[in-house]
Write a protein that holds these residues in place. Structure first.
Motif, short mmCIF file in Angstrom:
data_model
loop_
_atom_site.label_atom_id
_atom_site.label_comp_id
_atom_site.label_asym_id
_atom_site.label_seq_id
_atom_site.Cartn_x
_atom_site.Cartn_y
_atom_site.Cartn_z
N VAL A 243 0.86 -1.18 0.00
CA VAL A 243 0.00 0.00 0.00
C VAL A 243 0.90 1.23 0.00
CG1 VAL A 243 -1.74 1.34 1.24
CG2 VAL A 243 -1.85 -1.16 1.26
N LEU A 244 0.56 2.18 -0.85
CA LEU A 244 1.26 3.46 -0.91
C LEU A 244 0.22 4.57 -0.81
CD1 LEU A 244 3.64 5.40 -1.49
CD2 LEU A 244 3.26 4.95 -3.94
N MET A 245 0.32 5.37 0.24
CA MET A 245 -0.53 6.55 0.39
C MET A 245 0.36 7.78 0.31
SD MET A 245 -3.18 5.47 3.44
CE MET A 245 -4.07 3.91 3.37
N ALA A 246 -0.04 8.73 -0.54
CA ALA A 246 0.75 9.93 -0.76
C ALA A 246 -0.13 11.17 -0.61
CB ALA A 246 1.38 9.91 -2.14
N ALA A 247 0.50 12.27 -0.24
CA ALA A 247 -0.24 13.51 0.01
C ALA A 247 -0.80 14.11 -1.27
CB ALA A 247 0.66 14.52 0.71
N ASN A 248 -0.17 13.84 -2.41
CA ASN A 248 -0.60 14.45 -3.66
C ASN A 248 -0.02 13.67 -4.84
OD1 ASN A 248 2.15 15.68 -4.24
ND2 ASN A 248 1.64 16.69 -2.30
N LYS A 249 -0.47 14.00 -6.04
CA LYS A 249 -0.06 13.25 -7.23
C LYS A 249 1.44 13.36 -7.50
CE LYS A 249 -4.51 13.59 -9.65
NZ LYS A 249 -5.22 14.13 -10.84
N GLU A 250 2.00 14.55 -7.30
CA GLU A 250 3.41 14.75 -7.59
C GLU A 250 4.29 13.89 -6.68
OE1 GLU A 250 1.02 18.07 -9.05
OE2 GLU A 250 1.22 17.19 -7.04
N LEU A 251 3.97 13.86 -5.40
CA LEU A 251 4.76 13.07 -4.47
C LEU A 251 4.54 11.58 -4.70
CD1 LEU A 251 6.78 13.26 -2.18
CD2 LEU A 251 4.87 13.33 -0.57
N HIS A 252 3.32 11.21 -5.06
CA HIS A 252 3.02 9.82 -5.39
C HIS A 252 3.90 9.36 -6.55
CE1 HIS A 252 0.50 6.66 -7.41
NE2 HIS A 252 0.48 6.20 -6.16
N HIS A 253 4.00 10.18 -7.58
CA HIS A 253 4.83 9.85 -8.74
C HIS A 253 6.30 9.73 -8.33
CE1 HIS A 253 6.15 9.77 -12.93
NE2 HIS A 253 7.03 10.71 -12.62
N ALA A 254 6.77 10.66 -7.51
CA ALA A 254 8.17 10.62 -7.07
C ALA A 254 8.45 9.36 -6.26
CB ALA A 254 8.49 11.87 -6.25
N ALA A 255 7.50 8.96 -5.43
CA ALA A 255 7.68 7.74 -4.63
C ALA A 255 7.74 6.50 -5.52
CB ALA A 255 6.56 7.62 -3.60
N LEU A 256 6.84 6.43 -6.52
CA LEU A 256 6.85 5.29 -7.44
C LEU A 256 8.16 5.22 -8.21
CD1 LEU A 256 3.23 5.38 -8.90
CD2 LEU A 256 4.15 3.71 -7.30
N GLU A 257 8.65 6.38 -8.63
CA GLU A 257 9.93 6.41 -9.35
C GLU A 257 11.05 5.83 -8.48
OE1 GLU A 257 10.83 8.06 -12.66
OE2 GLU A 257 8.79 7.28 -12.83
N GLN A 258 11.08 6.20 -7.23
CA GLN A 258 12.12 5.71 -6.34
C GLN A 258 11.94 4.22 -6.04
OE1 GLN A 258 15.03 7.20 -4.94
NE2 GLN A 258 15.26 5.01 -4.64
N LEU A 259 10.71 3.81 -5.80
CA LEU A 259 10.47 2.40 -5.48
C LEU A 259 10.90 1.48 -6.60
CD1 LEU A 259 6.96 2.65 -3.77
CD2 LEU A 259 9.08 1.90 -2.67
N TRP A 260 10.77 1.97 -7.83
CA TRP A 260 11.17 1.15 -8.98
C TRP A 260 12.50 1.57 -9.56
CZ3 TRP A 260 9.11 -3.34 -9.79
CH2 TRP A 260 7.84 -3.59 -9.26
N ASN A 261 13.16 2.53 -8.90
CA ASN A 261 14.52 2.98 -9.27
C ASN A 261 14.59 3.35 -10.75
OD1 ASN A 261 17.20 3.63 -8.79
ND2 ASN A 261 17.93 1.55 -9.21
N ARG A 262 13.60 4.15 -11.18
CA ARG A 262 13.53 4.53 -12.60
C ARG A 262 14.36 5.78 -12.88
NH1 ARG A 262 7.12 3.55 -12.27
NH2 ARG A 262 7.06 1.36 -12.85
#
Length: 262
Positions: A243-262
Motif C-alpha cells: 500500500v502506498l498513500m501519498a499527500a498528492n499526485k506529484e509526491l506519489h509519482h516521485a515515490a513510485l519512481e524511487q520504489l522502482w529505481n527509474r
C-alpha cells in the motif's frame, strides 16, 4: 457511472459505533490486560473483542441485511450489497503499552467500494471522517493533505517494517534514505496524520482489509492518493501485499519512481 452515496442513517450509525467504542476502550487503557495470541501471533485483548462485539451488535440491530467483516470475529453476510469493515483497535501493541498511536477503524463498503471511513482515537477524542463526495473532517473541521512534492522534503511513515519481505524492505530503505525522515509504529494514526498534512507518505506491506479500507475515504477525501506500490488501485480484497498513500499526485509519482529505481 455515478459515485455511490453513503446514506445519512449509515453515517449516524458509524458515529454511534465510534462513540460506543470509546466507552468500551477507555476503562482498559493503560491497564495491564491479559494478552492472547491469534493464529498470526498478533496480540489481542478483552478490549478488542468487547469493542468489536458491541459494534457488530449495533449493525445487526440497525441493518440486519448488511454484511460485516471484522478483525476479531470474521465475516458475516460478506457478499451483501453493504458491508461494514471493523478494526476495533488498530495498533493493539501500542494500546497494550499505553501509547496513543492506536484507534478504532470503521469502513462501509457499497458493492466493494469504501464510501465511508472513520479513524477514532478514543483517548484524545480525535475523529477523522471520510465520506465519498465530501471533504474529510477532523472533529467536524475540513482538513487537507500537504503540498510537499519533493521526496527530499517528505516525512515518511510505516507501521511495521517487520511486515516487509527482503525485497520490499530494501526498496523502502532506498526511498527512506532520500526522505526528510521516517517514523514507524503509528498504525492508523499515521493515516490520520497524512490526511491532516503532517505526514507526506505512508507505505505498508502485508496488511489486511480492516487495516486499510477505513483509511481510504479519509486520505482520498483530504486530497491524497492511495494505490499499491505499482501505482494500481487497491480494490476490495482481504489482504494487500503493498500500500502506498501519498499527500498528492506529484509526491506519489516521485515515490513510485524511487520504489522502482527509474
Amino acid at each position: 457511472m455515478s459515485e455511490p452515496i453513503c446514506p445519512d442513517e449509515c453515517l449516524a450509525l458509524a458515529n454511534a459505533m465510534a462513540d460506543a467504542a470509546r466507552v468500551t476502550i477507555r476503562p482498559h487503557f493503560r491497564k495491564r490486560l491479559a494478552i492472547d495470541s491469534k493464529t498470526d501471533s498478533s496480540p489481542v485483548t478483552i478490549a478488542d473483542r468487547e469493542t468489536e462485539g458491541t459494534m457488530r451488535s449495533m449493525i445487526e440491530a440497525a441493518f440486519p441485511t448488511h454484511g460485516i467483516r471484522g478483525e476479531e470475529f470474521g465475516a458475516h453476510q460478506a457478499d451483501a450489497e453493504w458491508v461494514w469493515v471493523l478494526d476495533p483497535i488498530d495498533g493493539t501493541k501500542s494500546f497494550i503499552s499505553g501509547s496513543l498511536a492506536f484507534g478504532t477503524q470503521i469502513a462501509l463498503l457499497h458493492r466493494g467500494v469504501p464510501v465511508l471511513g472513520i479513524i477514532d482515537q478514543p483517548i484524545t477524542g480525535e475523529r477523522w471522517l471520510g465520506r465519498i463526495g465530501h471533504p474529510t473532517l477532523l472533529n467536524g473541521e475540513p482538513i487537507h493533505t500537504s503540498s510537499i512534492a519533493s521526496l527530499g522534503e517528505a516525512i515518511v511513515y510505516t507501521s511495521a517494517l517487520e511486515q516487509f519481505d527482503a525485497d520490499r524492505r530494501d526498496r523502502f530503505s532506498a526511498l527512506a534514505a532520500g526522505a526528510l525522515f521516517i517514523r514507524m509504529s503509528h498504525d492508523c494514526y499515521a493515516a490520520g496524520l497524512l490526511a491532516l498534512g503532517g505526514v507526506d507518505l505512508l507505505l505498508e506491506s502485508n496488511v489486511f482489509d480492516y487495516d486499510i479500507l477505513p483509511q481510504m475515504p479519509i486520505v482520498l477525501g483530504a486530497g491524497g492518493i492511495v494505490t499499491d506500490w505499482d501505482g494500481q488501485p487497491l480494490g476490495d480484497a482481504s489482504r494487500y501485499e503493498t500500500v502506498l498513500m501519498a499527500a498528492n499526485k506529484e509526491l506519489h509519482h516521485a515515490a513510485l519512481e524511487q520504489l522502482w529505481n527509474r
